[in-house]
Design an enzyme around this catalytic site. Structure first.
Site, PDB file in Angstrom:
ATOM      1  N   ARG A 166      -0.821  43.021 -49.797  1.00 43.37           N
ATOM      2  CA  ARG A 166      -1.145  42.249 -48.524  1.00 43.37           C
ATOM      3  C   ARG A 166      -1.980  40.954 -48.976  1.00 43.37           C
ATOM      4  O   ARG A 166      -1.674  39.754 -48.026  1.00 43.37           O
ATOM      5  CB  ARG A 166      -1.769  42.886 -47.375  1.00 43.37           C
ATOM      6  CG  ARG A 166      -0.973  43.950 -46.900  1.00 43.37           C
ATOM      7  CD  ARG A 166      -1.610  44.661 -45.760  1.00 43.37           C
ATOM      8  NE  ARG A 166      -1.879  43.922 -44.663  1.00 43.37           N
ATOM      9  CZ  ARG A 166      -2.783  43.405 -44.154  1.00 43.37           C
ATOM     10  NH1 ARG A 166      -4.069  43.803 -44.909  1.00 43.37           N
ATOM     11  NH2 ARG A 166      -2.927  42.787 -42.973  1.00 43.37           N
ATOM     12  N   CYS A 220       0.489  40.986 -64.127  1.00 48.40           N
ATOM     13  CA  CYS A 220       0.851  39.518 -64.747  1.00 48.40           C
ATOM     14  C   CYS A 220       1.210  38.775 -63.947  1.00 48.40           C
ATOM     15  O   CYS A 220       2.193  38.000 -63.832  1.00 48.40           O
ATOM     16  CB  CYS A 220       1.870  39.991 -66.027  1.00 48.40           C
ATOM     17  SG  CYS A 220       1.836  38.603 -67.204  1.00 48.40           S
ATOM     18  N   GLU A 221       0.328  38.312 -63.018  1.00 51.86           N
ATOM     19  CA  GLU A 221       0.745  37.415 -62.010  1.00 51.86           C
ATOM     20  C   GLU A 221      -0.868  36.637 -61.840  1.00 51.86           C
ATOM     21  O   GLU A 221      -1.893  37.325 -61.399  1.00 51.86           O
ATOM     22  CB  GLU A 221       1.152  37.988 -61.041  1.00 51.86           C
ATOM     23  CG  GLU A 221       2.633  38.578 -60.753  1.00 51.86           C
ATOM     24  CD  GLU A 221       3.496  37.453 -60.845  1.00 51.86           C
ATOM     25  OE1 GLU A 221       3.087  36.178 -60.547  1.00 51.86           O
ATOM     26  OE2 GLU A 221       4.820  37.653 -61.211  1.00 51.86           O
ATOM     27  N   GLY A 233       0.307  51.513 -34.984  1.00 54.94           N
ATOM     28  CA  GLY A 233       0.265  51.771 -36.243  1.00 54.94           C
ATOM     29  C   GLY A 233      -0.848  51.770 -37.479  1.00 54.94           C
ATOM     30  O   GLY A 233      -1.531  52.584 -37.591  1.00 54.94           O
ATOM     31  N   ARG A 234      -1.144  50.643 -37.528  1.00 52.80           N
ATOM     32  CA  ARG A 234      -2.270  50.011 -38.385  1.00 52.80           C
ATOM     33  C   ARG A 234      -3.574  50.505 -37.736  1.00 52.80           C
ATOM     34  O   ARG A 234      -4.596  51.142 -38.236  1.00 52.80           O
ATOM     35  CB  ARG A 234      -2.473  48.530 -38.305  1.00 52.80           C
ATOM     36  CG  ARG A 234      -3.620  48.129 -38.906  1.00 52.80           C
ATOM     37  CD  ARG A 234      -3.982  46.388 -38.711  1.00 52.80           C
ATOM     38  NE  ARG A 234      -2.455  45.558 -38.539  1.00 52.80           N
ATOM     39  CZ  ARG A 234      -1.958  45.026 -39.479  1.00 52.80           C
ATOM     40  NH1 ARG A 234      -2.479  44.986 -40.784  1.00 52.80           N
ATOM     41  NH2 ARG A 234      -0.797  44.337 -39.366  1.00 52.80           N
ATOM     42  N   TYR A 249       0.338  38.012 -47.398  1.00 49.77           N
ATOM     43  CA  TYR A 249      -0.328  37.652 -46.245  1.00 49.77           C
ATOM     44  C   TYR A 249      -1.437  36.725 -46.193  1.00 49.77           C
ATOM     45  O   TYR A 249      -2.293  36.255 -45.337  1.00 49.77           O
ATOM     46  CB  TYR A 249      -0.535  38.745 -45.215  1.00 49.77           C
ATOM     47  CG  TYR A 249       0.643  39.373 -44.725  1.00 49.77           C
ATOM     48  CD1 TYR A 249       1.890  39.071 -44.648  1.00 49.77           C
ATOM     49  CD2 TYR A 249       0.446  40.808 -44.632  1.00 49.77           C
ATOM     50  CE1 TYR A 249       3.072  39.526 -44.119  1.00 49.77           C
ATOM     51  CE2 TYR A 249       1.451  41.458 -44.093  1.00 49.77           C
ATOM     52  CZ  TYR A 249       2.647  40.891 -43.938  1.00 49.77           C
ATOM     53  OH  TYR A 249       3.758  41.808 -43.533  1.00 49.77           O
ATOM     54  N   TYR A 264      -0.013  49.758 -44.761  1.00 46.65           N
ATOM     55  CA  TYR A 264       0.584  48.628 -45.377  1.00 46.65           C
ATOM     56  C   TYR A 264       0.188  48.736 -46.853  1.00 46.65           C
ATOM     57  O   TYR A 264       0.184  47.632 -47.731  1.00 46.65           O
ATOM     58  CB  TYR A 264       0.725  47.630 -44.840  1.00 46.65           C
ATOM     59  CG  TYR A 264       1.277  47.358 -43.461  1.00 46.65           C
ATOM     60  CD1 TYR A 264       2.541  47.687 -43.140  1.00 46.65           C
ATOM     61  CD2 TYR A 264       0.187  47.403 -42.260  1.00 46.65           C
ATOM     62  CE1 TYR A 264       3.098  47.830 -42.046  1.00 46.65           C
ATOM     63  CE2 TYR A 264       0.948  47.381 -41.096  1.00 46.65           C
ATOM     64  CZ  TYR A 264       2.165  47.748 -41.017  1.00 46.65           C
ATOM     65  OH  TYR A 264       2.809  47.797 -39.506  1.00 46.65           O
TER      66      TYR A 264
END
Length: 437
Positions: free
Chosen positions: A333, A364-365, A295-296, A337, A393
């Site tokens: 990600r 806002c994080e 996939g990736r 991760y 992803y």
């Protein structure tokens, strides 16, 4: 910059701009705005052909299935169908998209650890190639529906072989303590096989495992192959099980930063083939078909994301923050991760490095940080940041957090661009909502 990051058709043109698919990225920004996902389609095609050729050169019967959770949309499914790839889907939505793409039904493999009744029925209606059965609940559901419909269906049993790849703990899936699959070591896999072989409309073609993601070595695959083939020999003698298909999953790594050292595709495939041939010969079993699920490694480094540079915050002797007009809504990600990326100023690629910036998203994080400590030329709001290897992803996990619309997806090839997915508008965000008053 590390020239190895310029994969496929990417290059630096005479204007000192990043170019992809024969098109200047700055012209793409002028046409489509930012943030913007861009895919080098010729590279995706080349990767698909390389995976298939690696098996063909060895005259090995195989299926290469695109693990479409990496990036799913109508256009990419159509492309994979034209490249004669098989297709892994993991939800009713991915299956529906495949049906809309008129994907050959027998090339579809349905994964997932909690398939609903509606999803199972939809897959049976489309008469897909096989289910990758994940648990006893699903096995009984399939037995129930195939008997009701008198419909034959092929399956693979997903097995957790107890092998852990050298990867992040959140993306390892082959170990014993996993939500996926039948455990090999505690006897659940054998129990599932015994049940499945007694079901009148179920054909157990073989076994499936997936040991993790972003893998840069082959030892984990070899260990898993050895365990599954040795166990298949025992099951063949005890209950007449024939291992016709061995699906070793995906997880082949790509380069996100200069520290990553992925193996060439043919190295991964030749190792898989060598190991299967060796162990089946040793235990005197016929050579099974080998299935894999990249996939990736098909779409990851074929994609880049383009952002407009915005505000800056300079904390003397601490850090320089450089904000962009995207972030965790288009690439979760790094926050999820702790994934690492790198990038360049697409409009000034080879300008001298003057500063080190930490690239901040606009959500806002405080955790909305895309890249820490990225060396760049001195940047301002006329610049465009290109982040490499965002094809897997990125859009697939994008969200509307903070009511931010999702970016568009552009395919580029041979100097032409194609709008595969339109940019969401604010009106799109309201489309499913109803007024309370």
């Amino acid at each position: 910059m590390d020239e190895r990051l310029l994969t496929g058709t990417m290059k630096i043109n005479k204007a000192n701009h990043l170019e992809i698919g024969g098109i200047d990225t700055i012209s793409l920004v002028e046409k489509y705005g930012t943030p913007l996902y861009v895919y080098d389609i010729s590279q995706v095609k080349h990767k698909a052909q390389m995976f298939k050729k690696a098996f063909q050169d060895r005259k090995i019967k195989a299926q290469v299935a695109y693990a479409s959770k990496a990036f799913s949309c109508l256009a990419i499914y159509q492309l994979m169908a034209k490249e004669e790839m098989s297709l892994d889907v993991v939800s009713g939505g991915e299956l529906f998209t495949a049906i809309q793409a008129d994907y050959p039904s027998k090339k579809i493999h349905f994964h997932g650890n909690n398939k609903s009744d509606a999803e199972i029925i939809a897959a049976l209606d489309y008469n897909i190639g096989c289910f990758v059965v994940d648990n006893f609940y699903e096995l009984e559901k399939l037995n129930q529906y195939t008997k009701q419909r008198k419909q034959n269906m092929s399956i693979l049993l997903r097995v957790t072989p107890g092998v852990e790849a050298h990867t992040h703990e959140y993306i390892t899936t082959g170990q014993t303590d996993s939500k996926f699959g039948f455990d090999l070591n505690n006897g659940q896999a054998q129990q599932a096989l015994q049940l499945a072989m007694q079901m009148p409309y179920i054909d157990v073609m073989g076994l499936h495992c997936h040991i993790g993601s972003q893998i840069f070595e082959t030892e984990g695959f070899s260990l898993a192959i050895d365990k599954l083939v040795m166990q298949s020999k025992e099951w063949h003698e005890a209950m007449g099980f024939d291992l016709r298909v061995l699906n070793v999953g995906g997880g082949f790594g790509i380069r996100y930063t200069s520290e990553d050292e992925p193996l060439p595709i043919e190295d991964y495939i030749n190792n898989l083939i060598d190991e299967v041939q060796s162990v089946t010969t040793k235990v005197q079993l016929p050579m099974p078909e080998i299935w894999i699920e990249p996939g990736r490694s098909l779409v990851g480094d074929a994609g880049i994301t383009l952002y407009q540079v915005g505000s800056q915050k300079i904390i003397p002797d601490v850090r320089n923050y450089l904000a962009i007009d995207g972030g965790m809504t288009d690439n979760i990600r790094p926050a999820l991760y702790d994934a690492k990326y790198t990038g360049v100023l697409a409009n000034r690629v080879e300008d001298a490095v003057e500063e080190t910036y930490s690239i901040a998203g606009k959500c806002c994080e405080s955790g909305d940080m895309l890249i820490w400590d990225l060396p760049l030329p001195k940047a301002d709001d006329k610049d465009v940041l290109a982040v490499f290897s965002t094809g897997a992803y990125g859009y697939a996990m994008a969200s509307n957090y903070n009511r931010i619309p999702r970016p568009p997806v552009i395919f580029v090839e041979n100097g032409k661009d194609f709008l595969a997915i339109k940019r969401e508008s604010y009106a799109d965000l309201m489309r499913l909502e109803r007024s309370l008053y």
